[in-house]
Design a protein around this motif. Structure first.
Motif, PDB file in Angstrom:
ATOM      1  N   LEU A  96       0.825  -1.196   0.000  1.00 19.04           N
ATOM      2  CA  LEU A  96       0.000   0.000   0.000  1.00 19.04           C
ATOM      3  C   LEU A  96       0.872   1.264   0.000  1.00 19.04           C
ATOM      4  CD1 LEU A  96      -2.868   0.970  -0.053  1.00 19.04           C
ATOM      5  CD2 LEU A  96      -2.948   0.813   2.439  1.00 19.04           C
ATOM      6  N   GLU A  97       1.962   1.242   0.784  1.00 17.00           N
ATOM      7  CA  GLU A  97       2.886   2.378   0.770  1.00 17.00           C
ATOM      8  C   GLU A  97       3.453   2.584  -0.623  1.00 17.00           C
ATOM      9  OE1 GLU A  97       5.946   1.789   3.685  1.00 17.00           O
ATOM     10  OE2 GLU A  97       4.502   1.709   5.326  1.00 17.00           O
ATOM     11  N   SER A  98       3.790   1.484  -1.264  1.00 17.35           N
ATOM     12  CA  SER A  98       4.331   1.564  -2.621  1.00 17.35           C
ATOM     13  C   SER A  98       3.315   2.162  -3.588  1.00 17.35           C
ATOM     14  CB  SER A  98       4.746   0.164  -3.082  1.00 17.35           C
ATOM     15  OG  SER A  98       5.158   0.197  -4.410  1.00 17.35           O
ATOM     16  N   VAL A  99       2.064   1.745  -3.460  1.00 17.00           N
ATOM     17  CA  VAL A  99       1.002   2.277  -4.322  1.00 17.00           C
ATOM     18  C   VAL A  99       0.828   3.773  -4.074  1.00 17.00           C
ATOM     19  CG1 VAL A  99      -1.499   2.211  -4.704  1.00 17.00           C
ATOM     20  CG2 VAL A  99      -0.202   0.087  -4.596  1.00 17.00           C
ATOM     21  N   VAL A 100       0.836   4.173  -2.803  1.00 14.78           N
ATOM     22  CA  VAL A 100       0.678   5.595  -2.462  1.00 14.78           C
ATOM     23  C   VAL A 100       1.857   6.401  -3.003  1.00 14.78           C
ATOM     24  CG1 VAL A 100       0.604   7.247  -0.542  1.00 14.78           C
ATOM     25  CG2 VAL A 100      -0.801   5.185  -0.463  1.00 14.78           C
TER      26      VAL A 100
END
Length: 181
Positions: A96-100
């Protein structure tokens, strides 16, 4: 001395340790220490007292080492115990951090700058407006658009929208990670 005191010391040590091999090791070490030291072995009562005192000390050391070993093993075991939920959660959070981060990087340059000033430097809308020489309303609109884009990306990534508090945390973490690159 060995023949005279061995059985007496063995019984005392075995009552406390209940481990024949450990008792034999401790007694062997105890009698060897007599050979290495400079002791008056003529007085039988003094030798008996010395042996019992040293035996007590070695038994205490044995339990101390056993306790340290047990604590160390427990700490190591707790480090290696894998909770499937926590590892899944960590993996999901990283994804999720990567997507953000990817979404933040896709923002138009000015919007990205405003967003990072807000999240990274924790500047108010007025401070950002002053620094960039733009209106406060522009800052508010840019931040709103950036957050909406990030929310949409997260919504598309997962089936449910995250809690607002966790979203703020994720966005802050993403901004900090982005600033490290």
């Amino acid at each position: 001395m060995y023949n005279k005191f061995w059985k007496e010391l063995y019984v005392v040590a075995f009552r406390r340790l209940r481990d024949e091999a450990q008792v034999e090791d401790i007694l062997q070490d105890l009698f060897l220490s007599l050979l290495e030291g400079d002791y008056d072995l003529e007085n039988e009562n003094a030798v008996r007292a010395l042996l019992h005192t040293r035996l007590k000390s070695r038994i205490i050391d044995f339990f101390r080492r056993a306790l340290l070993k047990m604590n160390f093993e427990n700490q190591e075991a707790s480090k290696t115990e894998v909770d499937p939920h926590s590892s899944d959660d960590r993996l999901m959070n990283r994804e999720l951090e990567s997507v953000v981060l990817q979404e933040i990087n896709k923002l138009p340059e000015k919007m990205k700058e405003i967003f990072l000033l807000s999240r990274e430097e924790m500047l108010s809308n007025e401070e950002i407006a002053s620094r960039l020489n733009i209106s406060s309303k522009t800052v508010r609109n840019q931040l709103s658009t950036a957050l909406n884009r990030i929310r949409l990306t997260i919504r598309n990534y997962g089936s449910a929208e995250p809690e607002p508090a966790s979203l703020t945390l994720i966005i802050t973490i993403a901004a900090l990670l982005l600033s490290e690159h």
